[in-house]
Design an enzyme around this catalytic site. Structure first.
Site, PDB file in Angstrom:
ATOM      1  N   ASP A 188       1.417   1.899   4.018  1.00  0.00           N
ATOM      2  CA  ASP A 188      -0.711   2.205   3.263  1.00  0.00           C
ATOM      3  C   ASP A 188      -0.376   3.507   3.926  1.00  0.00           C
ATOM      4  O   ASP A 188      -0.393   3.857   3.919  1.00  0.00           O
ATOM      5  CB  ASP A 188      -1.270   1.025   4.445  1.00  0.00           C
ATOM      6  CG  ASP A 188      -2.835   1.355   3.897  1.00  0.00           C
ATOM      7  OD1 ASP A 188      -3.514   0.750   2.690  1.00  0.00           O
ATOM      8  OD2 ASP A 188      -3.981   1.777   4.436  1.00  0.00           O
ATOM      9  N   ALA A 228      -5.079   5.275   3.928  1.00  0.00           N
ATOM     10  CA  ALA A 228      -6.296   5.537   4.049  1.00  0.00           C
ATOM     11  C   ALA A 228      -6.457   4.122   5.351  1.00  0.00           C
ATOM     12  O   ALA A 228      -6.206   3.081   5.258  1.00  0.00           O
ATOM     13  CB  ALA A 228      -7.521   5.397   3.509  1.00  0.00           C
ATOM     14  N   LYS A 271     -10.703  -2.559  -4.416  1.00  0.00           N
ATOM     15  CA  LYS A 271     -11.979  -2.030  -4.092  1.00  0.00           C
ATOM     16  C   LYS A 271     -12.707  -2.886  -4.529  1.00  0.00           C
ATOM     17  O   LYS A 271     -14.080  -3.119  -4.345  1.00  0.00           O
ATOM     18  CB  LYS A 271     -11.820  -0.298  -4.323  1.00  0.00           C
ATOM     19  CG  LYS A 271     -11.207   0.290  -3.700  1.00  0.00           C
ATOM     20  CD  LYS A 271     -11.460   0.083  -2.266  1.00  0.00           C
ATOM     21  CE  LYS A 271     -10.003   1.012  -1.528  1.00  0.00           C
ATOM     22  NZ  LYS A 271      -9.570   0.093   0.139  1.00  0.00           N
ATOM     23  N   ASP A 309      -2.787  -1.026   8.344  1.00  0.00           N
ATOM     24  CA  ASP A 309      -4.041  -1.063   9.390  1.00  0.00           C
ATOM     25  C   ASP A 309      -5.352  -2.297   8.753  1.00  0.00           C
ATOM     26  O   ASP A 309      -6.450  -2.120  10.055  1.00  0.00           O
ATOM     27  CB  ASP A 309      -4.606   0.476   9.918  1.00  0.00           C
ATOM     28  CG  ASP A 309      -5.382   0.745   7.844  1.00  0.00           C
ATOM     29  OD1 ASP A 309      -6.660   1.270   8.291  1.00  0.00           O
ATOM     30  OD2 ASP A 309      -5.329   0.430   7.039  1.00  0.00           O
TER      31      ASP A 309
END
Length: 257
Positions: free
Chosen positions: A10, A12, A51, A185
Site C-alpha cells: 500500500d 499512505a 475515497k 496498514d
C-alpha cells in the site's frame, strides 16, 4: 511464505505518509464544512477504501447519519456523498505534497528485496490524480515500485475488492497467488489481500490503524508503545492477516533472513 516472488505494498501509512495523516485531515475538514465533526475512530475505520466509498461509509455511520438528519432534515445519500467528495479531493490534492514523505526503512528494505529477485507492486485508495503527486515525490526520495494501480484502473472497484492486486500480478507476470504478499496498514488492506487469495500482512508502526505521527509514537513510553502495537496487531489478525510486521525492516528480515 519463503517463496514470495512479489510484494505488493500500500502507499499512505505503509510506505509513505507516516500515520496516514493526509486523508484524515481532508476528511475531517470536509465534514466540518458541513457542520459535522467526526471522531478519529469514525474517520479511521474505513481507511484504505476508495475515497468516495470511504465517504459513503462515513455517511452511513449511525452517529454521523443521525447528526446529518438533525441538521438537514433528511438522510444523506449519493448526492451528498458526491458533494462531499468533490470538496475532499480538492483539499487532499492541496495537502498531498506535504504528506508524501517516505517512511523509515522503506528505501533500504525495497532495495534489498529487489537485490534478491523480489518484484515490487503497489495498490492504493488514492486515484490517479492523487498518485500523480505522490509517486514522483516518493521517487525523488528513492522509492519507486515496479508498478502501481489505483481504483481508476479497475472500474472504481477499490478495496476490499481484489482487482488491483490482480492487475499487479498480470503486469508483473506472476501466475500463482501464493507467490504474492500484500502488505498494508489498514483492515481494508488485509481484506484486499484475503479476497485475492494472496498472503496478507499488516504493518503496525506508522500505520493508519495506529493513527499517530512519528513524533507522537516516539514520545510514548515503551510500555505504551507495546500496548498500542499489540492492539493494532489484534485488529489485523481479526481481519484475517497471515502475518504482522511492526516495521518494514521486520518484513525484510522475515523474507530474507
Amino acid at each position: 511464505m519463503k517463496k514470495i516472488k512479489a510484494v505488493i505494498f500500500d502507499w499512505a501509512g505503509t510506505t509513505v505518509d507516516y500515520g496516514c495523516m493526509a486523508p484524515v485531515q481532508a476528511f475531517v475538514e470536509v465534514f466540518k464544512q458541513y457542520g459535522i465533526e467526526p471522531t478519529m475512530e469514525e474517520v479511521r475505520k474505513p481507511m484504505g477504501m476508495l475515497k468516495i466509498d470511504h465517504i459513503r461509509t462515513m455517511l452511513q455511520m449511525e452517529r454521523i447519519r443521525g447528526l446529518w438528519v438533525e441538521k438537514y432534515g433528511k438522510e444523506p445519500g449519493e448526492e451528498e456523498a458526491q458533494a462531499l467528495y468533490s470538496i475532499f479531493e480538492e483539499k487532499l490534492l492541496s495537502i498531498l505534497p506535504d504528506h508524501s514523505g517516505v517512511k523509515p526503512g522503506v528505501v533500504e528494505t525495497v532495495n534489498r528485496l529487489r537485490r534478491n529477485g523480489i518484484l515490487i507492486g503497489s495498490t492504493t485508495g488514492y486515484n490517479d490524480k492523487m498518485m500523480e503527486i505522490v509517486v514522483p515525490a516518493a521517487k525523488a526520495q528513492g522509492y519507486e515500485p515496479d508498478v502501481w494501480f489505483s481504483p481508476d484502473s479497475t472500474g472504481q472497484k477499490g478495496r476490499p475488492y481484489p482487482y488491483m492486486i490482480f492487475r499487479n500480478m498480470e503486469a508483473l507476470d506472476i501466475k500463482k497467488v501464493r507467490r504474492v504478499l500484500k502488505v498494508g496498514d489498514t483492515v481494508s488492506d488485509i481484506k484486499e489481500g484475503r479476497n485475492a487469495g494472496v498472503w496478507s500482512a499488516g504493518i503496525v508502526i506508522g500505520s493508519s490503524e495506529m493513527g499517530l505521527t512519528e513524533e507522537e509514537y516516539n514520545a510514548l513510553a515503551p510500555e505504551e508503545q507495546k500496548k498500542r502495537c499489540s492492539e493494532v496487531s489484534d485488529r489485523f489478525l481479526a481481519a484475517g492477516a497471515d502475518k504482522i510486521f511492526y516495521t518494514i525492516d521486520d518484513l525484510g528480515e522475515f523474507l530474507l533472513g
